[in-house]
Design a protein around this motif. Structure first.
Motif, PDB file in Angstrom:
ATOM      1  N   ALA A 241     -13.415  11.639  18.982  1.00 36.05           N
ATOM      2  CA  ALA A 241     -13.536  10.321  18.368  1.00 36.05           C
ATOM      3  C   ALA A 241     -13.982  10.440  16.917  1.00 36.05           C
ATOM      4  CB  ALA A 241     -14.538   9.478  19.145  1.00 36.05           C
ATOM      5  N   THR A 242     -13.294   9.718  16.029  1.00 39.75           N
ATOM      6  CA  THR A 242     -13.737   9.691  14.634  1.00 39.75           C
ATOM      7  C   THR A 242     -14.999   8.842  14.554  1.00 39.75           C
ATOM      8  OG1 THR A 242     -12.222   7.864  14.225  1.00 39.75           O
ATOM      9  CG2 THR A 242     -11.454  10.059  13.630  1.00 39.75           C
ATOM     10  N   ASP A 243     -15.927   9.261  13.670  1.00 38.84           N
ATOM     11  CA  ASP A 243     -17.202   8.560  13.645  1.00 38.84           C
ATOM     12  C   ASP A 243     -17.684   8.124  12.270  1.00 38.84           C
ATOM     13  OD1 ASP A 243     -17.762  11.122  12.756  1.00 38.84           O
ATOM     14  OD2 ASP A 243     -19.715  11.190  13.720  1.00 38.84           O
ATOM     15  N   ALA A 244     -17.146   8.664  11.178  1.00 45.61           N
ATOM     16  CA  ALA A 244     -17.646   8.282   9.861  1.00 45.61           C
ATOM     17  C   ALA A 244     -16.619   8.582   8.777  1.00 45.61           C
ATOM     18  CB  ALA A 244     -18.942   9.029   9.552  1.00 45.61           C
ATOM     19  N   VAL A 245     -16.604   7.743   7.752  1.00 49.00           N
ATOM     20  CA  VAL A 245     -15.797   8.000   6.566  1.00 49.00           C
ATOM     21  C   VAL A 245     -16.601   8.940   5.680  1.00 49.00           C
ATOM     22  CG1 VAL A 245     -14.732   6.985   4.516  1.00 49.00           C
ATOM     23  CG2 VAL A 245     -14.664   5.749   6.687  1.00 49.00           C
ATOM     24  N   VAL A 246     -16.070  10.129   5.406  1.00 51.76           N
ATOM     25  CA  VAL A 246     -16.790  11.110   4.585  1.00 51.76           C
ATOM     26  C   VAL A 246     -16.081  11.397   3.265  1.00 51.76           C
ATOM     27  CG1 VAL A 246     -17.957  12.189   6.547  1.00 51.76           C
ATOM     28  CG2 VAL A 246     -15.735  13.063   5.783  1.00 51.76           C
ATOM     29  N   GLY A 247     -14.935  10.782   3.062  1.00 51.80           N
ATOM     30  CA  GLY A 247     -14.212  10.931   1.806  1.00 51.80           C
ATOM     31  C   GLY A 247     -13.204   9.816   1.672  1.00 51.80           C
ATOM     32  N   THR A 248     -12.858   9.495   0.437  1.00 48.36           N
ATOM     33  CA  THR A 248     -11.870   8.445   0.226  1.00 48.36           C
ATOM     34  C   THR A 248     -11.155   8.646  -1.100  1.00 48.36           C
ATOM     35  OG1 THR A 248     -11.479   6.048   0.195  1.00 48.36           O
ATOM     36  CG2 THR A 248     -13.507   6.821  -0.844  1.00 48.36           C
ATOM     37  N   VAL A 249      -9.960   8.151  -1.174  1.00 47.70           N
ATOM     38  CA  VAL A 249      -9.162   8.161  -2.396  1.00 47.70           C
ATOM     39  C   VAL A 249      -8.318   6.899  -2.367  1.00 47.70           C
ATOM     40  CG1 VAL A 249      -7.268   9.488  -1.367  1.00 47.70           C
ATOM     41  CG2 VAL A 249      -7.586   9.542  -3.816  1.00 47.70           C
ATOM     42  N   ARG A 250      -8.046   6.356  -3.539  1.00 44.47           N
ATOM     43  CA  ARG A 250      -7.125   5.216  -3.587  1.00 44.47           C
ATOM     44  C   ARG A 250      -5.950   5.616  -4.457  1.00 44.47           C
ATOM     45  NH1 ARG A 250      -9.933   0.660  -7.512  1.00 44.47           N
ATOM     46  NH2 ARG A 250      -9.967   1.967  -9.357  1.00 44.47           N
ATOM     47  N   ILE A 251      -4.765   5.292  -3.990  1.00 44.16           N
ATOM     48  CA  ILE A 251      -3.530   5.665  -4.662  1.00 44.16           C
ATOM     49  C   ILE A 251      -2.818   4.375  -5.071  1.00 44.16           C
ATOM     50  CG2 ILE A 251      -1.337   6.891  -4.438  1.00 44.16           C
ATOM     51  CD1 ILE A 251      -3.378   8.879  -3.782  1.00 44.16           C
ATOM     52  N   HIS A 252      -2.335   4.354  -6.298  1.00 42.87           N
ATOM     53  CA  HIS A 252      -1.573   3.196  -6.735  1.00 42.87           C
ATOM     54  C   HIS A 252      -0.542   3.621  -7.767  1.00 42.87           C
ATOM     55  CE1 HIS A 252      -3.572   2.696 -10.701  1.00 42.87           C
ATOM     56  NE2 HIS A 252      -4.534   3.331 -10.076  1.00 42.87           N
ATOM     57  N   GLU A 253       0.502   2.826  -7.852  1.00 46.68           N
ATOM     58  CA  GLU A 253       1.567   3.119  -8.804  1.00 46.68           C
ATOM     59  C   GLU A 253       1.200   2.487 -10.139  1.00 46.68           C
ATOM     60  OE1 GLU A 253       6.420   3.014  -9.042  1.00 46.68           O
ATOM     61  OE2 GLU A 253       5.392   2.002  -7.411  1.00 46.68           O
ATOM     62  N   GLU A 254       1.387   3.274 -11.187  1.00 47.33           N
ATOM     63  CA  GLU A 254       1.112   2.791 -12.529  1.00 47.33           C
ATOM     64  C   GLU A 254       2.346   3.071 -13.377  1.00 47.33           C
ATOM     65  OE1 GLU A 254      -2.028   4.496 -15.424  1.00 47.33           O
ATOM     66  OE2 GLU A 254      -3.064   3.110 -14.083  1.00 47.33           O
ATOM     67  N   GLY A 255       2.986   2.032 -13.857  1.00 43.59           N
ATOM     68  CA  GLY A 255       4.235   2.233 -14.575  1.00 43.59           C
ATOM     69  C   GLY A 255       5.379   2.388 -13.595  1.00 43.59           C
ATOM     70  N   THR A 256       6.347   3.246 -13.944  1.00 42.96           N
ATOM     71  CA  THR A 256       7.527   3.373 -13.096  1.00 42.96           C
ATOM     72  C   THR A 256       7.468   4.526 -12.112  1.00 42.96           C
ATOM     73  OG1 THR A 256       8.617   4.681 -14.801  1.00 42.96           O
ATOM     74  CG2 THR A 256       9.037   2.307 -14.808  1.00 42.96           C
ATOM     75  N   ALA A 257       6.755   5.598 -12.443  1.00 44.38           N
ATOM     76  CA  ALA A 257       6.813   6.738 -11.531  1.00 44.38           C
ATOM     77  C   ALA A 257       5.495   7.485 -11.365  1.00 44.38           C
ATOM     78  CB  ALA A 257       7.877   7.727 -12.015  1.00 44.38           C
ATOM     79  N   SER A 258       4.466   7.104 -12.068  1.00 42.47           N
ATOM     80  CA  SER A 258       3.235   7.882 -11.957  1.00 42.47           C
ATOM     81  C   SER A 258       2.284   7.258 -10.949  1.00 42.47           C
ATOM     82  CB  SER A 258       2.555   7.991 -13.326  1.00 42.47           C
ATOM     83  OG  SER A 258       2.183   6.717 -13.785  1.00 42.47           O
ATOM     84  N   PHE A 259       1.523   8.097 -10.295  1.00 43.62           N
ATOM     85  CA  PHE A 259       0.528   7.651  -9.336  1.00 43.62           C
ATOM     86  C   PHE A 259      -0.831   8.144  -9.796  1.00 43.62           C
ATOM     87  CE2 PHE A 259       2.953   5.765  -5.976  1.00 43.62           C
ATOM     88  CZ  PHE A 259       4.231   6.236  -6.213  1.00 43.62           C
ATOM     89  N   VAL A 260      -1.817   7.297  -9.683  1.00 46.06           N
ATOM     90  CA  VAL A 260      -3.168   7.619 -10.106  1.00 46.06           C
ATOM     91  C   VAL A 260      -4.068   7.532  -8.885  1.00 46.06           C
ATOM     92  CG1 VAL A 260      -5.064   6.933 -11.605  1.00 46.06           C
ATOM     93  CG2 VAL A 260      -2.707   6.668 -12.389  1.00 46.06           C
ATOM     94  N   SER A 261      -4.991   8.447  -8.754  1.00 42.51           N
ATOM     95  CA  SER A 261      -5.911   8.384  -7.627  1.00 42.51           C
ATOM     96  C   SER A 261      -7.344   8.441  -8.130  1.00 42.51           C
ATOM     97  CB  SER A 261      -5.651   9.540  -6.656  1.00 42.51           C
ATOM     98  OG  SER A 261      -5.928  10.763  -7.284  1.00 42.51           O
ATOM     99  N   HIS A 262      -8.216   7.806  -7.407  1.00 37.05           N
ATOM    100  CA  HIS A 262      -9.647   7.814  -7.685  1.00 37.05           C
ATOM    101  C   HIS A 262     -10.320   8.194  -6.381  1.00 37.05           C
ATOM    102  CE1 HIS A 262      -8.772   5.661 -11.416  1.00 37.05           C
ATOM    103  NE2 HIS A 262      -7.892   4.992 -10.688  1.00 37.05           N
ATOM    104  N   ARG A 263     -11.229   9.145  -6.415  1.00 38.83           N
ATOM    105  CA  ARG A 263     -11.785   9.629  -5.161  1.00 38.83           C
ATOM    106  C   ARG A 263     -13.304   9.552  -5.136  1.00 38.83           C
ATOM    107  NH1 ARG A 263     -14.334  14.379  -5.281  1.00 38.83           N
ATOM    108  NH2 ARG A 263     -14.096  15.643  -7.135  1.00 38.83           N
ATOM    109  N   GLY A 264     -13.831   9.597  -3.945  1.00 36.02           N
ATOM    110  CA  GLY A 264     -15.263   9.691  -3.725  1.00 36.02           C
ATOM    111  C   GLY A 264     -15.482  10.465  -2.457  1.00 36.02           C
TER     112      GLY A 264
END
Length: 106
Positions: free
Chosen positions: A67-90
């Motif tokens: 069973a999963t029990d905790a979030v220990v890492g995260t990243v958010r992915i989004h498209e910026e412009g026409t083809a690039s992807f940017v991520s921010h992590r914690g």
């Protein structure tokens, strides 16, 4: 012996996935707040911005047996412009370093 130090919890494994369940999304937001606001002091109360409305959150979950029990890492992915992807992590060293070190031998 009863007075021996208690060994820290080491997760049985990790799962990386899109944050789809409400507890995963709220756990990712709480982790970002812990890392970027409380720990690093980059923001006062929240690091939320307009990107959160379009970003796809990904989480690293620790697991106990099956069973999963905790979030220990995260990243958010989004498209910026026409083809690039940017991520921010914690990531939460206090929640994940022990397990990762045990698995990798670090």
């Amino acid at each position: 012996m009863i007075f021996e130090p208690v060994r820290p919890f080491v997760p049985g494994g990790y799962q990386i996935k899109w944050a789809t369940d409400p507890w995963e999304v709220s756990g990712a937001m709480a982790l970002r707040r812990d890392v970027f606001c409380a720990e690093q002091g980059l923001f006062d109360a929240s690091d939320r911005d307009a990107i959160d409305d379009v970003a796809a959150p990904i989480v690293a979950l620790s697991s106990f047996v099956v069973a999963t029990d905790a979030v220990v890492g995260t990243v958010r992915i989004h498209e910026e412009g026409t083809a690039s992807f940017v991520s921010h992590r914690g990531n939460a060293p206090s929640r994940s370093t022990v397990g990762l070190a045990a698995e990798t031998g670090a």
